[in-house]
Design a protein around this motif. Structure first.
Motif, PDB file in Angstrom:
ATOM      1  N   GLN A 118      14.481   5.253   5.681  1.00  0.00           N
ATOM      2  CA  GLN A 118      15.557   5.176   4.690  1.00  0.00           C
ATOM      3  C   GLN A 118      16.532   6.346   4.862  1.00  0.00           C
ATOM      4  OE1 GLN A 118      14.115   4.465   0.775  1.00  0.00           O
ATOM      5  NE2 GLN A 118      16.135   4.019  -0.051  1.00  0.00           N
ATOM      6  N   ARG A 119      16.052   7.462   5.338  1.00  0.00           N
ATOM      7  CA  ARG A 119      16.918   8.612   5.564  1.00  0.00           C
ATOM      8  C   ARG A 119      17.625   8.535   6.909  1.00  0.00           C
ATOM      9  NH1 ARG A 119      15.052  15.019   5.808  1.00  0.00           N
ATOM     10  NH2 ARG A 119      17.143  15.862   6.184  1.00  0.00           N
ATOM     11  N   HIS A 308      15.645  -2.391   3.078  1.00  0.00           N
ATOM     12  CA  HIS A 308      14.611  -1.402   2.786  1.00  0.00           C
ATOM     13  C   HIS A 308      13.710  -1.936   1.681  1.00  0.00           C
ATOM     14  CE1 HIS A 308      15.777   1.987   5.288  1.00  0.00           C
ATOM     15  NE2 HIS A 308      17.027   1.721   4.999  1.00  0.00           N
ATOM     16  N   TRP A 309      12.470  -2.236   2.049  1.00  0.00           N
ATOM     17  CA  TRP A 309      11.510  -2.723   1.065  1.00  0.00           C
ATOM     18  C   TRP A 309      10.993  -1.571   0.210  1.00  0.00           C
ATOM     19  CZ3 TRP A 309      11.629  -4.961   5.910  1.00  0.00           C
ATOM     20  CH2 TRP A 309      11.748  -6.364   5.956  1.00  0.00           C
ATOM     21  N   GLU A 313       7.314  -4.077  -3.477  1.00  0.00           N
ATOM     22  CA  GLU A 313       7.674  -5.352  -2.868  1.00  0.00           C
ATOM     23  C   GLU A 313       6.706  -5.700  -1.745  1.00  0.00           C
ATOM     24  OE1 GLU A 313      12.227  -6.269  -2.641  1.00  0.00           O
ATOM     25  OE2 GLU A 313      11.945  -4.146  -2.157  1.00  0.00           O
ATOM     26  N   ILE A 314       6.377  -4.702  -0.941  1.00  0.00           N
ATOM     27  CA  ILE A 314       5.457  -4.930   0.173  1.00  0.00           C
ATOM     28  C   ILE A 314       4.087  -5.329  -0.353  1.00  0.00           C
ATOM     29  CG2 ILE A 314       4.309  -3.862   2.154  1.00  0.00           C
ATOM     30  CD1 ILE A 314       6.765  -2.047   2.432  1.00  0.00           C
ATOM     31  N   ILE A 315       3.604  -4.607  -1.368  1.00  0.00           N
ATOM     32  CA  ILE A 315       2.286  -4.902  -1.944  1.00  0.00           C
ATOM     33  C   ILE A 315       2.273  -6.301  -2.544  1.00  0.00           C
ATOM     34  CG2 ILE A 315       0.655  -4.246  -3.751  1.00  0.00           C
ATOM     35  CD1 ILE A 315       1.564  -1.337  -3.288  1.00  0.00           C
ATOM     36  N   ASP A 316       3.321  -6.639  -3.318  1.00  0.00           N
ATOM     37  CA  ASP A 316       3.386  -7.972  -3.933  1.00  0.00           C
ATOM     38  C   ASP A 316       3.428  -9.063  -2.870  1.00  0.00           C
ATOM     39  OD1 ASP A 316       3.373  -6.789  -6.409  1.00  0.00           O
ATOM     40  OD2 ASP A 316       5.531  -7.011  -6.760  1.00  0.00           O
ATOM     41  N   LYS A 334      11.437  -3.160  13.822  1.00  0.00           N
ATOM     42  CA  LYS A 334      12.415  -2.574  12.901  1.00  0.00           C
ATOM     43  C   LYS A 334      11.940  -2.688  11.464  1.00  0.00           C
ATOM     44  CE  LYS A 334      16.850  -4.000  12.261  1.00  0.00           C
ATOM     45  NZ  LYS A 334      18.256  -4.282  12.612  1.00  0.00           N
ATOM     46  N   ASP A 335      11.226  -3.764  11.146  1.00  0.00           N
ATOM     47  CA  ASP A 335      10.608  -3.888   9.821  1.00  0.00           C
ATOM     48  C   ASP A 335       9.415  -2.956   9.700  1.00  0.00           C
ATOM     49  OD1 ASP A 335      12.330  -6.149   9.185  1.00  0.00           O
ATOM     50  OD2 ASP A 335      11.040  -7.331  10.500  1.00  0.00           O
ATOM     51  N   GLY A 336       8.709  -2.771  10.814  1.00  0.00           N
ATOM     52  CA  GLY A 336       7.462  -2.003  10.795  1.00  0.00           C
ATOM     53  C   GLY A 336       7.650  -0.567  10.362  1.00  0.00           C
ATOM     54  N   VAL A 337       8.789   0.071  10.735  1.00  0.00           N
ATOM     55  CA  VAL A 337       8.996   1.474  10.366  1.00  0.00           C
ATOM     56  C   VAL A 337       9.177   1.631   8.864  1.00  0.00           C
ATOM     57  CG1 VAL A 337       9.945   2.075  12.606  1.00  0.00           C
ATOM     58  CG2 VAL A 337      11.501   1.363  10.782  1.00  0.00           C
ATOM     59  N   LYS A 338       9.437   0.526   8.155  1.00  0.00           N
ATOM     60  CA  LYS A 338       9.525   0.583   6.695  1.00  0.00           C
ATOM     61  C   LYS A 338       8.219   0.123   6.046  1.00  0.00           C
ATOM     62  CE  LYS A 338      13.261  -1.547   7.699  1.00  0.00           C
ATOM     63  NZ  LYS A 338      14.505  -2.311   7.801  1.00  0.00           N
ATOM     64  N   PHE A 339       7.573  -0.853   6.661  1.00  0.00           N
ATOM     65  CA  PHE A 339       6.292  -1.327   6.128  1.00  0.00           C
ATOM     66  C   PHE A 339       5.217  -0.246   6.224  1.00  0.00           C
ATOM     67  CE2 PHE A 339       7.874  -5.437   5.491  1.00  0.00           C
ATOM     68  CZ  PHE A 339       6.888  -6.269   4.988  1.00  0.00           C
ATOM     69  N   GLU A 340       5.263   0.594   7.254  1.00  0.00           N
ATOM     70  CA  GLU A 340       4.182   1.549   7.464  1.00  0.00           C
ATOM     71  C   GLU A 340       4.098   2.607   6.365  1.00  0.00           C
ATOM     72  OE1 GLU A 340       4.614   3.576  11.150  1.00  0.00           O
ATOM     73  OE2 GLU A 340       6.570   4.441  10.672  1.00  0.00           O
TER      74      GLU A 340
END
Length: 380
Positions: A118-119, A308-309, A313-316, A334-340
């Motif tokens: 996010q940064r 940006h999740w 949101e990820i847990i739900d 690209k999604d993975g760096v936010k999911f992790e």
């Protein structure tokens, strides 16, 4: 397939000409007017841009359409190729979607523990993760940020300008343009009537044009596309990118850098019912990739590019999928760096999240020669 915005799906169908009737025709007429304005503004911006040159060579990697064409894997391929040849490249990138676009940021993979996607922006974070000690330079002012990077690390001898074809404020020594051969020019209209960022005549600035996603094209169709591109870019080398065998990386391995659980994607997905979500520029291509490998995609959700999740949101999402009988969730890197960031909260659910990893390589000798023409002065 479901999407967050049904109006967006409708608009895409209108732009493509799939929707008929008075409403669709009226919208297309309105977009024709906006396209005319966009064309004029784009031309004015190009002709009036103040161009600056960095003291080391610059190779730009970009495209002529909006949406994903494969720029990030191409940047990774080129950086690794240059490092293997003994160079010290750095990546200049805007960091779209990150909070550091205005102020700028310079970092490497060793700094990631104290940073978030996010940064930095999701693509710069991913590039740092994949490219080890390579310097990643984030910010809108690529010229000033590049100078700052050279002051911090004088060993940098070349910059890769990520998504740079339309960044006219920075001189470059080579423009590499990526074109998705499965949908090369959309409907051939400029934004917002179509998906072209510039007229096709702009391809004359390119020195190398690389075609991705050519696997399903016949030889005749590929030759025809190459001939058409060459008509706009007669001086460019037109070559095909080879996609390496796709892999599935468990999110926990992706997060820690291990590869203990990595498996061949096609072998695992064939005949398997999975869920998939993504926030990238070309979600339909991601879905098509899964289906082409034989996956039965029982749930698919497309979010806006660079989405940006929030952790909840990820847990739900994971909880809901598990309750509905899904055992595997497939996302992109690209999604993975936010999911992790929410990985520790997902451990208790009977669902494994996998990253679909795609690697690119280019073996065309003419492409290598064009790159060497830029890098040879560094060695002399």
């Amino acid at each position: 397939m479901t999407t967050n915005s049904s109006w967006q799906t409708y608009l895409f169908r209108v732009i493509a000409g799939d929707e008929k009737g008075l409403s669709a025709s009226t919208i297309r007429g309105f977009l024709d007017g906006l396209e005319f304005i966009y064309r004029g503004l784009s031309r004015f911006k190009y002709t009036t841009a103040r161009r600056h040159r960095l003291p080391v060579p610059v190779i730009s990697i970009g495209n002529i359409t909006v949406g994903g064409t494969g720029k990030t894997p191409t940047v990774v391929w080129l950086v690794r190729k240059l490092k293997a040849a003994g160079f010290t490249p750095a990546v200049l990138t805007r960091g779209y979607g990150g909070s550091s676009q205005a102020g700028g940021m310079i970092f490497t993979s060793s700094d990631l523990a104290g940073l978030t996607a996010q940064r930095t922006g999701d693509e710069p974070f991913l590039l740092a993760k994949m490219l080890g000690d390579t310097t990643i330079v984030v910010g809108r002012e690529r010229y000033l940020n590049g100078l700052q990077a050279l002051r911090i690390n004088p060993d940098i001898d070349l910059f890769i300008l990520d998504d740079g074809f339309q960044h006219w404020g920075l001189e470059r020594d080579l423009d590499v343009v990526i074109i998705d051969a499965s949908r090369p020019f959309s409907n051939r209209h400029l934004l917002p009537r179509g998906f072209l960022r510039e007229p096709l005549s702009s391809l004359k600035r390119a020195g190398v044009i690389l075609l991705t996603r050519t696997a399903k094209l016949s030889e005749d169709a590929l030759n025809q596309l190459t001939v058409e591109i060459s008509a706009f870019a007669s001086q460019a080398v037109v070559a095909t990118i080879t996609e390496e065998s796709p892999r599935l990386i468990p999110l926990i391995d992706f997060s820690t850098g291990r590869e203990n659980g990595v498996i061949p994607a096609a072998q695992f997905l064939s005949g398997r019912k999975v869920a998939a979500v993504t926030g990238i520029g070309n979600p339909r291509q991601f879905l098509a990739s899964l289906e082409n490998m034989g996956a039965e995609v029982g749930y698919f959700q497309a979010y806006p590019d660079h989405y940006h999740w929030e952790e909840h949101e990820i847990i739900d999402l994971v909880k809901g999928l598990a309750e509905n009988g899904f055992s595997e969730l497939i996302i992109t890197a690209k999604d993975g760096v936010k999911f992790e960031t929410g990985l520790d909260k997902l451990v208790g659910y009977p669902l494994t999240c996998y990253i679909l990893s795609l690697g690119f390589t280019v073996t065309d000798e003419l492409v290598t020669r064009r790159i060497e023409a830029v890098t040879n002065p560094i060695n002399s």
